[in-house]
Design an enzyme around this catalytic site. Structure first.
Site, PDB file in Angstrom:
ATOM      1  N   LYS A 111     -21.829  13.940 -10.505  1.00 42.39           N
ATOM      2  CA  LYS A 111     -22.529  14.652 -11.195  1.00 42.39           C
ATOM      3  C   LYS A 111     -22.497  14.155 -12.313  1.00 42.39           C
ATOM      4  O   LYS A 111     -23.791  14.394 -13.326  1.00 42.39           O
ATOM      5  CB  LYS A 111     -21.070  15.631 -12.428  1.00 42.39           C
ATOM      6  CG  LYS A 111     -20.366  14.946 -12.558  1.00 42.39           C
ATOM      7  CD  LYS A 111     -19.323  16.555 -13.172  1.00 42.39           C
ATOM      8  CE  LYS A 111     -17.490  16.226 -13.202  1.00 42.39           C
ATOM      9  NZ  LYS A 111     -17.278  14.759 -13.304  1.00 42.39           N
ATOM     10  N   LYS A 122     -22.023   8.596  -2.780  1.00 48.43           N
ATOM     11  CA  LYS A 122     -21.406   9.662  -2.925  1.00 48.43           C
ATOM     12  C   LYS A 122     -22.472  10.223  -4.351  1.00 48.43           C
ATOM     13  O   LYS A 122     -23.150  10.316  -4.849  1.00 48.43           O
ATOM     14  CB  LYS A 122     -20.173   9.617  -3.590  1.00 48.43           C
ATOM     15  CG  LYS A 122     -19.529   9.369  -4.877  1.00 48.43           C
ATOM     16  CD  LYS A 122     -17.866   9.312  -5.358  1.00 48.43           C
ATOM     17  CE  LYS A 122     -18.216   9.080  -6.635  1.00 48.43           C
ATOM     18  NZ  LYS A 122     -17.694  10.387  -7.711  1.00 48.43           N
ATOM     19  N   LYS A 176     -19.756   2.095 -12.597  1.00 50.96           N
ATOM     20  CA  LYS A 176     -20.547   2.349 -12.928  1.00 50.96           C
ATOM     21  C   LYS A 176     -21.600   1.519 -14.044  1.00 50.96           C
ATOM     22  O   LYS A 176     -22.410   1.683 -14.883  1.00 50.96           O
ATOM     23  CB  LYS A 176     -19.284   2.962 -14.163  1.00 50.96           C
ATOM     24  CG  LYS A 176     -19.283   4.513 -13.026  1.00 50.96           C
ATOM     25  CD  LYS A 176     -17.982   5.929 -14.253  1.00 50.96           C
ATOM     26  CE  LYS A 176     -18.533   7.105 -12.879  1.00 50.96           C
ATOM     27  NZ  LYS A 176     -17.393   7.831 -13.707  1.00 50.96           N
TER      28      LYS A 176
HETATM   29  P1  ATP Z   1     -18.931  11.595 -12.656  1.00 50.18           P
HETATM   30  O1  ATP Z   1     -20.140  11.217 -12.023  1.00 50.18           O
HETATM   31  O2  ATP Z   1     -18.378  11.444 -14.376  1.00 50.18           O
HETATM   32  O3  ATP Z   1     -18.287   9.811 -12.272  1.00 50.18           O
HETATM   33  P2  ATP Z   1     -18.176  12.748 -10.698  1.00 50.18           P
HETATM   34  O4  ATP Z   1     -19.359  13.882 -10.254  1.00 50.18           O
HETATM   35  O5  ATP Z   1     -17.490  11.149 -10.015  1.00 50.18           O
HETATM   36  O6  ATP Z   1     -18.615  12.055 -12.211  1.00 50.18           O
HETATM   37  P3  ATP Z   1     -15.395  13.334 -11.208  1.00 50.18           P
HETATM   38  O7  ATP Z   1     -14.741  13.409 -12.173  1.00 50.18           O
HETATM   39  O8  ATP Z   1     -14.854  11.489 -10.930  1.00 50.18           O
HETATM   40  O9  ATP Z   1     -16.782  13.238 -10.620  1.00 50.18           O
HETATM   41  O10 ATP Z   1     -14.053  13.372 -10.236  1.00 50.18           O
HETATM   42  C1  ATP Z   1     -13.916  14.891  -9.903  1.00 50.18           C
HETATM   43  C2  ATP Z   1     -12.459  14.809  -8.010  1.00 50.18           C
HETATM   44  O11 ATP Z   1     -13.305  14.835  -7.638  1.00 50.18           O
HETATM   45  C3  ATP Z   1     -11.975  13.380  -7.692  1.00 50.18           C
HETATM   46  O12 ATP Z   1     -11.140  13.985  -7.584  1.00 50.18           O
HETATM   47  C4  ATP Z   1     -12.945  12.777  -7.034  1.00 50.18           C
HETATM   48  O13 ATP Z   1     -12.150  12.143  -5.768  1.00 50.18           O
HETATM   49  C5  ATP Z   1     -13.578  13.904  -6.872  1.00 50.18           C
HETATM   50  N1  ATP Z   1     -15.281  13.660  -6.201  1.00 50.18           N
HETATM   51  C6  ATP Z   1     -15.996  13.203  -6.870  1.00 50.18           C
HETATM   52  N2  ATP Z   1     -16.836  13.143  -6.017  1.00 50.18           N
HETATM   53  C7  ATP Z   1     -16.508  13.633  -4.808  1.00 50.18           C
HETATM   54  C8  ATP Z   1     -17.876  13.116  -3.531  1.00 50.18           C
HETATM   55  N3  ATP Z   1     -18.910  12.748  -3.653  1.00 50.18           N
HETATM   56  N4  ATP Z   1     -16.835  14.317  -2.675  1.00 50.18           N
HETATM   57  C9  ATP Z   1     -15.899  14.564  -2.622  1.00 50.18           C
HETATM   58  N5  ATP Z   1     -15.044  14.211  -4.177  1.00 50.18           N
HETATM   59  C10 ATP Z   1     -15.185  13.888  -4.256  1.00 50.18           C
END
Ligand code: ATP
Ligand code: LTN
Length: 335
Positions: free
Chosen positions: A203, A200, A118
């Site tokens: 969002k 990965k 990040k």
């Molecule tokens: P950001 O981009 O804001 O960091 P994010 O999409 O990575 O957000 P988080 O809020 O950090 O999402 O994660 C919420 C949950 O979703 C966590 O348990 C995380 O491990 C899971 N998660 C996030 N992205 C993935 C992915 N690409 N595949 C599987 N699990 C995911």
């Protein structure tokens, strides 16, 4: 929480209201919450304080917080049984995070891949909160004497540091915290980006790289049509050499329920276009009931506000117990 005297195990997880909830959050996290809900005393948190580590417009953050709460319920979680609440409504999170910060080392924090990732993506805003993010996450989990934390594979390192902090404090002061175990699904723990399948799905990335749970069928079809594949023209599950195609197969398998090997056999010799269409349709079908229920809930904001308020009260009672115990043990004078 249950009324009988046998302590049920506690399950805790959180998602940031930092954007539009995407398919990886659903497959890697929320979908599993629903399966686990009946066997544990659960807390599902909208971690809005964590979302402050990245810049959001205040109006967006407020809306996304409500949407995430509605989405938890739309996906099938029951706010009467589980505690679905918002992190900033329970001040004990920030209080415990401060104490844990004092038991967490700079060296440990600087090894966190999420921080490295990040901070390289948001070079203009490498704030101290981004760095100490894991201490707040540890506070979320440890406040509730959590046994199990279901998360996607990307959060494994944060779970390890949480355990280390808990063990460190327990070692110094006696049993203060239960030491939590991660619960990471084996096959679908990491859904990859549609435009950069080596990364990965996230969002907070650019719009075409992820499928939002609330995307319309047309948008979902368009995003899969544009998904990056390769020039090998061969449908095989080989994440190292064919990350894009392998990611589509994982998504199709996770949403259709058919195993990856069976899909590879079935789709052998067919073009990537077919794989993309099949995946898009399976995703659309899986998301339809969630989208319908979400639309219904968002029409009743008063209900959502009541749920959040009541559940913050339930969470606070539990959180205070742990915080009081810790304050006493570490020597903070309590009149
Ligand atoms: P950001 O981009 O804001 O960091 P994010 O999409 O990575 O957000 P988080 O809020 O950090 O999402 O994660 C919420 C949950 O979703 C966590 O348990 C995380 O491990 C899971 N998660 C996030 N992205 C993935 C992915 N690409 N595949 C599987 N699990 C995911
Ligand atoms: N750090 C997690 C979100 C999160 C979390 C938690 C997950 C904050 N607190 C407690 C599980 C338990 C993330 O970025 N996905």
């Amino acid at each position: 929480m249950t009324d009988n005297n046998v302590r049920r195990q506690v399950l805790y997880s959180g998602i940031q209201p930092s954007g539009r909830i995407q398919l990886g959050n659903y497959i890697g996290a929320i979908r599993n919450f629903v399966l686990l809900e009946k066997d544990y005393d659960c807390l599902f948190c909208v971690v809005d304080l964590h979302a402050l580590t990245i810049r959001n417009l205040p109006a967006d953050l407020r809306r996304q917080t409500m949407e995430l709460a509605a989405l938890y319920i739309a996906c099938g979680l029951d706010p009467k049984q589980s505690i679905i609440y918002c992190q900033s409504h329970v001040p004990e999170h920030a209080e415990l995070a401060w104490v844990l910060n004092c038991y967490t080392y700079m060296g440990e924090l600087s090894r966190m891949t999420q921080f490295k990732d990040k901070s390289s993506r948001h070079k203009d805003n490498i704030n101290a909160g981004l760095f100490t993010y894991p201490a707040l996450m540890a506070a979320d989990i440890l406040l509730y004497q959590t046994d199990l934390v279901p998360v996607g594979a990307d959060q494994k390192q944060h779970l390890e540091i949480t355990r280390d902090i808990a063990l460190r404090i327990n070692g110094l002061y006696g049993d203060v915290f239960r030491v939590p175990e991660p619960y990471i699904p084996k096959t679908t723990a990491k859904i990859m980006s549609l435009t950069e399948p080596e990364r990965k799905m996230s969002k907070s990335d650019e719009e075409d790289s992820f499928v939002a749970i609330l995307d319309s069928p047309d948008v979902i079809r368009r995003k899969f049509k544009r998904a990056v594949t390769d020039s090998l023209a061969d449908i095989r599950f080989d994440p190292d050499n064919q990350p894009g195609v392998s990611n589509l197969l994982s998504i199709l398998s996770a949403t259709s329920g058919t195993g990856i090997d069976a899909l590879v056999d079935e789709l052998a010799g067919r073009g990537y276009g077919v794989l993309k269409e099949r995946t898009a349709e399976a995703v659309i079908e899986q998301l339809k009931p969630v989208q319908d229920e979400f639309a219904r809930l968002m029409k009743d904001k008063a209900y959502l506000a009541d749920v959040l308020k009541e559940n913050a009260g339930r969470a606070s009672v539990l959180a205070q117990r742990t915080l009081r115990k810790l304050y006493k043990k570490i020597g903070l004078y309590q009149p």
